[in-house]
Motif scaffolding. Structure first.
Motif, PDB file in Angstrom:
ATOM      1  N   GLU A  14      -2.371  -5.488   5.903  1.00  0.00           N
ATOM      2  CA  GLU A  14      -1.623  -4.251   5.680  1.00  0.00           C
ATOM      3  C   GLU A  14      -1.499  -3.979   4.183  1.00  0.00           C
ATOM      4  O   GLU A  14      -1.352  -4.888   3.375  1.00  0.00           O
ATOM      5  CB  GLU A  14      -0.247  -4.361   6.323  1.00  0.00           C
ATOM      6  N   MET A  15      -1.542  -2.703   3.832  1.00  0.00           N
ATOM      7  CA  MET A  15      -1.453  -2.292   2.438  1.00  0.00           C
ATOM      8  C   MET A  15      -0.016  -2.446   1.947  1.00  0.00           C
ATOM      9  O   MET A  15       0.924  -1.923   2.550  1.00  0.00           O
ATOM     10  CB  MET A  15      -1.902  -0.833   2.293  1.00  0.00           C
ATOM     11  N   THR A  16       0.155  -3.182   0.865  1.00  0.00           N
ATOM     12  CA  THR A  16       1.493  -3.373   0.307  1.00  0.00           C
ATOM     13  C   THR A  16       1.859  -2.211  -0.608  1.00  0.00           C
ATOM     14  O   THR A  16       1.001  -1.457  -1.072  1.00  0.00           O
ATOM     15  CB  THR A  16       1.571  -4.676  -0.498  1.00  0.00           C
ATOM     16  N   ILE A  17       3.149  -2.108  -0.878  1.00  0.00           N
ATOM     17  CA  ILE A  17       3.613  -1.039  -1.761  1.00  0.00           C
ATOM     18  C   ILE A  17       2.993  -1.194  -3.150  1.00  0.00           C
ATOM     19  O   ILE A  17       2.566  -0.215  -3.769  1.00  0.00           O
ATOM     20  CB  ILE A  17       5.152  -1.057  -1.860  1.00  0.00           C
ATOM     21  N   ALA A  18       2.944  -2.419  -3.657  1.00  0.00           N
ATOM     22  CA  ALA A  18       2.403  -2.649  -4.999  1.00  0.00           C
ATOM     23  C   ALA A  18       0.945  -2.195  -5.085  1.00  0.00           C
ATOM     24  O   ALA A  18       0.549  -1.501  -6.040  1.00  0.00           O
ATOM     25  CB  ALA A  18       2.524  -4.122  -5.364  1.00  0.00           C
ATOM     26  N   ASP A  19       0.130  -2.560  -4.099  1.00  0.00           N
ATOM     27  CA  ASP A  19      -1.282  -2.172  -4.125  1.00  0.00           C
ATOM     28  C   ASP A  19      -1.443  -0.666  -3.940  1.00  0.00           C
ATOM     29  O   ASP A  19      -2.286  -0.034  -4.592  1.00  0.00           O
ATOM     30  CB  ASP A  19      -2.048  -2.916  -3.026  1.00  0.00           C
ATOM     31  N   ALA A  20      -0.643  -0.096  -3.049  1.00  0.00           N
ATOM     32  CA  ALA A  20      -0.726   1.347  -2.827  1.00  0.00           C
ATOM     33  C   ALA A  20      -0.310   2.115  -4.079  1.00  0.00           C
ATOM     34  O   ALA A  20      -0.926   3.132  -4.433  1.00  0.00           O
ATOM     35  CB  ALA A  20       0.154   1.748  -1.643  1.00  0.00           C
ATOM     36  N   MET A  21       0.726   1.636  -4.765  1.00  0.00           N
ATOM     37  CA  MET A  21       1.169   2.278  -6.009  1.00  0.00           C
ATOM     38  C   MET A  21       0.061   2.276  -7.044  1.00  0.00           C
ATOM     39  O   MET A  21      -0.193   3.288  -7.714  1.00  0.00           O
ATOM     40  CB  MET A  21       2.401   1.554  -6.577  1.00  0.00           C
ATOM     41  N   ALA A  22      -0.588   1.122  -7.187  1.00  0.00           N
ATOM     42  CA  ALA A  22      -1.656   1.015  -8.186  1.00  0.00           C
ATOM     43  C   ALA A  22      -2.774   2.011  -7.892  1.00  0.00           C
ATOM     44  O   ALA A  22      -3.301   2.673  -8.801  1.00  0.00           O
ATOM     45  CB  ALA A  22      -2.200  -0.412  -8.202  1.00  0.00           C
ATOM     46  N   ARG A  23      -3.134   2.145  -6.622  1.00  0.00           N
ATOM     47  CA  ARG A  23      -4.197   3.078  -6.240  1.00  0.00           C
ATOM     48  C   ARG A  23      -3.747   4.532  -6.443  1.00  0.00           C
ATOM     49  O   ARG A  23      -4.521   5.386  -6.882  1.00  0.00           O
ATOM     50  CB  ARG A  23      -4.598   2.858  -4.777  1.00  0.00           C
ATOM     51  N   PRO A  54       4.720  -4.162   3.274  1.00  0.00           N
ATOM     52  CA  PRO A  54       3.686  -3.208   3.700  1.00  0.00           C
ATOM     53  C   PRO A  54       4.236  -1.784   3.723  1.00  0.00           C
ATOM     54  O   PRO A  54       5.399  -1.566   4.082  1.00  0.00           O
ATOM     55  CB  PRO A  54       3.326  -3.685   5.115  1.00  0.00           C
ATOM     56  N   VAL A  55       3.413  -0.851   3.327  1.00  0.00           N
ATOM     57  CA  VAL A  55       3.832   0.551   3.332  1.00  0.00           C
ATOM     58  C   VAL A  55       4.298   0.961   4.725  1.00  0.00           C
ATOM     59  O   VAL A  55       5.261   1.722   4.877  1.00  0.00           O
ATOM     60  CB  VAL A  55       2.668   1.455   2.868  1.00  0.00           C
ATOM     61  N   ALA A  56       3.646   0.448   5.744  1.00  0.00           N
ATOM     62  CA  ALA A  56       3.986   0.823   7.124  1.00  0.00           C
ATOM     63  C   ALA A  56       5.380   0.386   7.535  1.00  0.00           C
ATOM     64  O   ALA A  56       5.922   0.882   8.529  1.00  0.00           O
ATOM     65  CB  ALA A  56       2.961   0.223   8.094  1.00  0.00           C
ATOM     66  N   ALA A  99       0.223   4.108   6.956  1.00  0.00           N
ATOM     67  CA  ALA A  99       1.494   4.255   7.663  1.00  0.00           C
ATOM     68  C   ALA A  99       1.297   5.302   8.744  1.00  0.00           C
ATOM     69  O   ALA A  99       0.455   6.203   8.616  1.00  0.00           O
ATOM     70  CB  ALA A  99       2.604   4.679   6.702  1.00  0.00           C
ATOM     71  N   ALA A 100       2.074   5.178   9.822  1.00  0.00           N
ATOM     72  CA  ALA A 100       1.920   6.102  10.941  1.00  0.00           C
ATOM     73  C   ALA A 100       2.500   7.475  10.626  1.00  0.00           C
ATOM     74  O   ALA A 100       2.065   8.491  11.169  1.00  0.00           O
ATOM     75  CB  ALA A 100       2.588   5.523  12.189  1.00  0.00           C
ATOM     76  N   HIS A 101       3.501   7.501   9.773  1.00  0.00           N
ATOM     77  CA  HIS A 101       4.127   8.770   9.411  1.00  0.00           C
ATOM     78  C   HIS A 101       4.764   8.631   8.026  1.00  0.00           C
ATOM     79  O   HIS A 101       4.881   7.519   7.493  1.00  0.00           O
ATOM     80  CB  HIS A 101       5.196   9.158  10.446  1.00  0.00           C
ATOM     81  N   ASN A 102       5.174   9.731   7.461  1.00  0.00           N
ATOM     82  CA  ASN A 102       5.819   9.741   6.146  1.00  0.00           C
ATOM     83  C   ASN A 102       7.324   9.621   6.328  1.00  0.00           C
ATOM     84  O   ASN A 102       7.979  10.581   6.740  1.00  0.00           O
ATOM     85  CB  ASN A 102       5.472  11.034   5.400  1.00  0.00           C
ATOM     86  N   PRO A 103       7.918   8.477   6.013  1.00  0.00           N
ATOM     87  CA  PRO A 103       9.348   8.289   6.257  1.00  0.00           C
ATOM     88  C   PRO A 103      10.243   9.124   5.353  1.00  0.00           C
ATOM     89  O   PRO A 103      11.441   9.260   5.624  1.00  0.00           O
ATOM     90  CB  PRO A 103       9.553   6.790   5.987  1.00  0.00           C
TER      91      PRO A 103
END
Length: 325
Positions: A14-23, A54-56, A99-103
């Protein structure tokens, strides 16, 4: 009969917040100041829920609690700006299937309530903060020039953004803008703008004065594209957002900084300095003197200076006492 065992496909981590932020932040879609502002907000998000989460797994409650705990006491515009950054980031993650939806989607923006008096007359930016604005480092010359010209010419931001190099007379420090109703009108700038113009034009002889940082991603009218670099004219929306972000740095608790406030400030400061209304009306290109009443709204600094000037005791000095005679 020999039994076969089917091998299950390996589960994608699963994509983590840290990795997603960097991207998210390395994308070419951001100006430097926008990237810095988003990074500041998203770092707070990562610290609050855990960078390795994880972002999810981010929930609406977590986003709502963070926004209201961290920025609930701030101005509505500040709260909404941080909400927009989180909303954009998590929406981008959702589009990529992390993620399945935008929280953040159901977290409500705060209503900006302004008194009718504030709606009628937007306060000018005080001179001290303007000095700090001019002195900011690591700001593109393009943005500094736009801000300086808005303050010095008293032109509307959309008029300045519509300037072409052919409209400028650098020697006379004047230019032609398309005013309200499409009329061509003359504006004049001062030393601050004159010093910045050569840095922004960099030898160009045609095309828009103010250019976006990159080439357009969709077809644009030929008049809005620089023939040398292929870059498009800077949009009002982009310019306004960049100025608001700088205003947040210099005046976090104050009203949102809009480009119109620079025009307003230039006119208001001229009125404070005693220039007669006929001259102010001519430079600001207002239709009547009555329309200038909104600018006769002195700042706290000018009222303090006036009070000091009217102080009879200060002018006369200490009166001698009989024992001193």
């Amino acid at each position: 009969m020999t039994a076969t065992v089917a091998r299950l496909p390996e589960r994608t981590p699963e994509m983590t917040i840290a990795d997603a932020m960097a991207r998210f932040l390395r994308r070419d879609a951001f100006e430097a100041t926008t990237r810095a502002a988003y990074a500041k907000t998203l770092t707070v998000l990562a610290d609050a829920v855990g960078a390795d989460t994880p972002v999810a797994h981010i929930t609406t409650d977590a986003v709502e609690d963070l926004l209201h705990t961290r920025w609930g006491a701030a101005a509505a515009t500040t709260f909404n700006r941080h909400r927009a950054a989180v909303l954009s980031f998590l929406g981008w993650c959702t589009e990529r299937g992390w993620a399945a939806h935008n929280p953040a989607r159901v977290v409500e923006a705060r209503k900006v309530r302004r008194r009718s008096e504030d709606e009628k007359r937007e306060r000018p930016i005080d001179r001290g903060r303007l000095d700090a604005l001019w002195a900011l480092e690591r700001i593109p010359a393009r943005d500094k020039l736009l801000w300086r010209m808005a303050y010095e010419t008293w032109a509307r931001a959309d008029e300045l953004l519509g300037l072409d190099i052919a409209d400028l007379d650098l020697g006379r420090r004047e230019g032609l803008v398309h005013g309200k109703g499409g009329d061509v009108e003359r504006v004049w700038w001062a030393t601050g703008s004159a010093r910045l113009l050569p840095r922004v034009l960099t030898g160009r002889t045609s095309g828009p004065v103010f250019l976006a940082s990159r080439r357009p991603t969709r077809p644009m009218p030929a008049a809005d594209v620089d023939p040398d670099t292929g870059r498009a004219r800077l949009s009002y929306r982009q310019a306004e957002r960049l100025f608001a972000e700088v205003g947040e740095r210099l005046d976090a608790e104050g009203a949102t900084w809009t480009l119109h406030r620079l025009r307003h400030s230039g006119i208001a400061h001229a009125v404070e300095d005693g220039w007669n209304l006929a001259q102010v009306r001519a430079k600001s290109r207002h239709a009547s003197l009555r329309s200038l009443e909104v600018y006769a709204n002195p700042s706290a600094e000018s009222i303090r200076a006036m009070t000091d000037a009217l102080d009879g005791e200060a002018r006369r000095g200490r009166r001698p006492r009989r024992s001193d005679a």
